[in-house]
Every structure is written in C-alpha cells, then in structure tokens.
Design a protein around this motif. Structure first.
Motif, PDB file in Angstrom:
ATOM      1  N   ILE A  64      19.231 -55.583  76.145  1.00 61.09           N
ATOM      2  CA  ILE A  64      18.467 -54.887  75.393  1.00 61.09           C
ATOM      3  C   ILE A  64      18.827 -52.543  75.398  1.00 61.09           C
ATOM      4  O   ILE A  64      18.291 -52.736  74.231  1.00 61.09           O
ATOM      5  N   LYS A  65      19.555 -52.490  76.233  1.00 59.16           N
ATOM      6  CA  LYS A  65      20.153 -51.083  75.900  1.00 59.16           C
ATOM      7  C   LYS A  65      20.974 -51.118  74.857  1.00 59.16           C
ATOM      8  O   LYS A  65      20.886 -50.353  74.205  1.00 59.16           O
ATOM      9  N   LEU A  66      21.595 -52.633  74.762  1.00 58.05           N
ATOM     10  CA  LEU A  66      22.805 -52.426  73.188  1.00 58.05           C
ATOM     11  C   LEU A  66      22.265 -52.668  72.374  1.00 58.05           C
ATOM     12  O   LEU A  66      21.783 -51.687  71.253  1.00 58.05           O
ATOM     13  N   ALA A  67      20.839 -53.006  71.806  1.00 60.28           N
ATOM     14  CA  ALA A  67      20.211 -53.393  71.168  1.00 60.28           C
ATOM     15  C   ALA A  67      18.856 -51.626  70.704  1.00 60.28           C
ATOM     16  O   ALA A  67      19.172 -51.990  69.167  1.00 60.28           O
ATOM     17  N   LYS A  68      18.851 -51.192  71.849  1.00 54.71           N
ATOM     18  CA  LYS A  68      18.234 -49.782  70.619  1.00 54.71           C
ATOM     19  C   LYS A  68      19.165 -49.045  70.543  1.00 54.71           C
ATOM     20  O   LYS A  68      19.210 -48.233  69.467  1.00 54.71           O
ATOM     21  N   GLU A  69      20.702 -49.174  71.016  1.00 48.97           N
ATOM     22  CA  GLU A  69      21.725 -47.937  70.070  1.00 48.97           C
ATOM     23  C   GLU A  69      21.463 -48.809  69.498  1.00 48.97           C
ATOM     24  O   GLU A  69      21.748 -47.990  67.992  1.00 48.97           O
ATOM     25  N   LEU A  70      21.685 -50.034  68.438  1.00 48.32           N
ATOM     26  CA  LEU A  70      22.550 -50.410  67.021  1.00 48.32           C
ATOM     27  C   LEU A  70      21.077 -49.678  66.719  1.00 48.32           C
ATOM     28  O   LEU A  70      21.167 -49.805  65.394  1.00 48.32           O
ATOM     29  N   LYS A  71      19.731 -50.504  67.328  1.00 48.10           N
ATOM     30  CA  LYS A  71      18.819 -49.614  65.617  1.00 48.10           C
ATOM     31  C   LYS A  71      18.161 -48.397  65.911  1.00 48.10           C
ATOM     32  O   LYS A  71      18.277 -47.996  64.574  1.00 48.10           O
ATOM     33  N   ASN A  72      18.543 -47.371  66.793  1.00 48.96           N
ATOM     34  CA  ASN A  72      19.027 -46.314  66.480  1.00 48.96           C
ATOM     35  C   ASN A  72      20.653 -45.639  65.863  1.00 48.96           C
ATOM     36  O   ASN A  72      20.092 -45.053  64.652  1.00 48.96           O
ATOM     37  N   LYS A  73      21.429 -46.170  65.176  1.00 50.30           N
ATOM     38  CA  LYS A  73      22.425 -46.226  64.403  1.00 50.30           C
ATOM     39  C   LYS A  73      21.676 -46.469  63.715  1.00 50.30           C
ATOM     40  O   LYS A  73      22.394 -45.914  62.054  1.00 50.30           O
ATOM     41  N   CYS A  74      21.362 -47.840  63.267  1.00 51.58           N
ATOM     42  CA  CYS A  74      20.807 -48.646  62.101  1.00 51.58           C
ATOM     43  C   CYS A  74      19.536 -47.029  61.040  1.00 51.58           C
ATOM     44  O   CYS A  74      20.307 -47.131  60.160  1.00 51.58           O
ATOM     45  N   GLU A  75      19.114 -47.036  62.219  1.00 51.70           N
ATOM     46  CA  GLU A  75      17.798 -45.841  61.449  1.00 51.70           C
ATOM     47  C   GLU A  75      18.741 -45.042  60.830  1.00 51.70           C
ATOM     48  O   GLU A  75      18.205 -44.350  59.899  1.00 51.70           O
ATOM     49  N   LYS A  76      19.409 -44.213  61.685  1.00 53.10           N
ATOM     50  CA  LYS A  76      20.078 -43.195  61.056  1.00 53.10           C
ATOM     51  C   LYS A  76      21.090 -43.376  60.112  1.00 53.10           C
ATOM     52  O   LYS A  76      21.215 -42.264  59.045  1.00 53.10           O
ATOM     53  N   LEU A  77      21.609 -45.029  59.709  1.00 54.90           N
ATOM     54  CA  LEU A  77      21.974 -45.147  58.430  1.00 54.90           C
ATOM     55  C   LEU A  77      20.929 -45.336  57.269  1.00 54.90           C
ATOM     56  O   LEU A  77      21.424 -45.721  56.421  1.00 54.90           O
ATOM     57  N   GLY A  78      19.521 -45.797  57.868  1.00 53.04           N
ATOM     58  CA  GLY A  78      18.686 -46.269  56.349  1.00 53.04           C
ATOM     59  C   GLY A  78      18.432 -47.198  56.482  1.00 53.04           C
ATOM     60  O   GLY A  78      18.414 -47.784  55.373  1.00 53.04           O
ATOM     61  N   ILE A  79      19.263 -48.244  57.678  1.00 52.04           N
ATOM     62  CA  ILE A  79      19.083 -49.452  57.586  1.00 52.04           C
ATOM     63  C   ILE A  79      18.109 -50.218  58.574  1.00 52.04           C
ATOM     64  O   ILE A  79      17.362 -50.009  59.564  1.00 52.04           O
ATOM     65  N   LYS A  80      17.177 -51.203  58.125  1.00 50.51           N
ATOM     66  CA  LYS A  80      16.084 -51.486  58.964  1.00 50.51           C
ATOM     67  C   LYS A  80      16.417 -52.296  59.814  1.00 50.51           C
ATOM     68  O   LYS A  80      17.324 -52.789  59.521  1.00 50.51           O
ATOM     69  N   PHE A  81      16.153 -52.711  60.897  1.00 53.42           N
ATOM     70  CA  PHE A  81      16.521 -52.961  62.327  1.00 53.42           C
ATOM     71  C   PHE A  81      15.265 -54.124  62.991  1.00 53.42           C
ATOM     72  O   PHE A  81      14.410 -53.437  63.672  1.00 53.42           O
ATOM     73  N   LYS A  82      15.123 -55.179  62.738  1.00 54.88           N
ATOM     74  CA  LYS A  82      13.938 -55.706  63.350  1.00 54.88           C
ATOM     75  C   LYS A  82      14.583 -56.180  64.397  1.00 54.88           C
ATOM     76  O   LYS A  82      15.277 -56.576  65.376  1.00 54.88           O
ATOM     77  N   THR A  83      13.407 -55.505  65.792  1.00 54.95           N
ATOM     78  CA  THR A  83      13.251 -55.799  66.880  1.00 54.95           C
ATOM     79  C   THR A  83      12.406 -56.645  67.832  1.00 54.95           C
ATOM     80  O   THR A  83      12.263 -56.096  69.256  1.00 54.95           O
TER      81      THR A  83
END
Length: 104
Positions: free
Chosen positions: A9-28
């Motif tokens: 879950i921690k890794l998923a949150k980190e990935l989501k944050n990185k994707c958002e910074k790049l403008g990529i939608k990340f389904k959580t």
C-alpha cells in the motif's frame, strides 16, 4: 502477510504520487476499494482459482482462503466449504478479509 500488504500500500501511494506529478492517471481502487453498498461479490459464483499448492480460492486476491486442496474442479466447486462461503456472501456476511480489503 499483513506487513507485506502495508508495504504494498505504501508503494502504491508513492507510485500514485509520482504518476500524478507526471500527469498520468493511476487507478488506486484496487488498493483502496470504496465501500460497496447494496452489492454482492459475484466472484465465488462464477470463478474458481487454484494456487500453486493446489488449494482453491473463490477470489484471485484472497491469498489465504485455501479451504480445500484438490485437483478435481467439480469437487472444489461443490465442496462444503465453497457452498458455505457462497451462502455467507448471499447473506452479506463477508469474512473479515473481504471487509478489510475489498470493500464488502
């Protein structure tokens, strides 16, 4: 197992944050499912999964269900354990794992 889930879950949150910074939608929702009201999990009524040890589960993300070990699909599908599990689902009596991880 719970420790690993928290790590995932921690890794998923980190990935989501990185994707958002790049403008990529990340389904959580696979990590943080919404609570489902007035719905029923259909998986145990039309799916059956076998893990590498030969145990069955009605759900691909339920790692520790493993009620019966068999190589016979019909035996697993019609086992007392699976029938009991399906009855619980119909009544809305979801196991703790389902409530905690899947929103039911």
């Amino acid at each position: 197992q719970i420790k690993q889930e928290k790590k995932n879950i921690k890794l998923a949150k980190e990935l989501k944050n990185k994707c958002e910074k790049l403008g990529i939608k990340f389904k959580t929702d696979i990590f943080y499912p919404k609570k489902r009201k007035n719905s029923i999990c259909a998986s145990p009524f039309y799916k059956l999964f076998f893990n590498s040890n030969g145990y069955t589960t009605p759900c691909p993300i339920m790692p520790h269900f493993n009620l019966i070990k068999t190589t016979d699909i019909m035996e697993a599908w019609n086992s007392k354990e699976m029938l009991k599990f399906r009855r619980r689902i119909i009544k809305g009596d979801y196991p703790k794992w389902c409530r905690d991880h899947c929103g039911y």
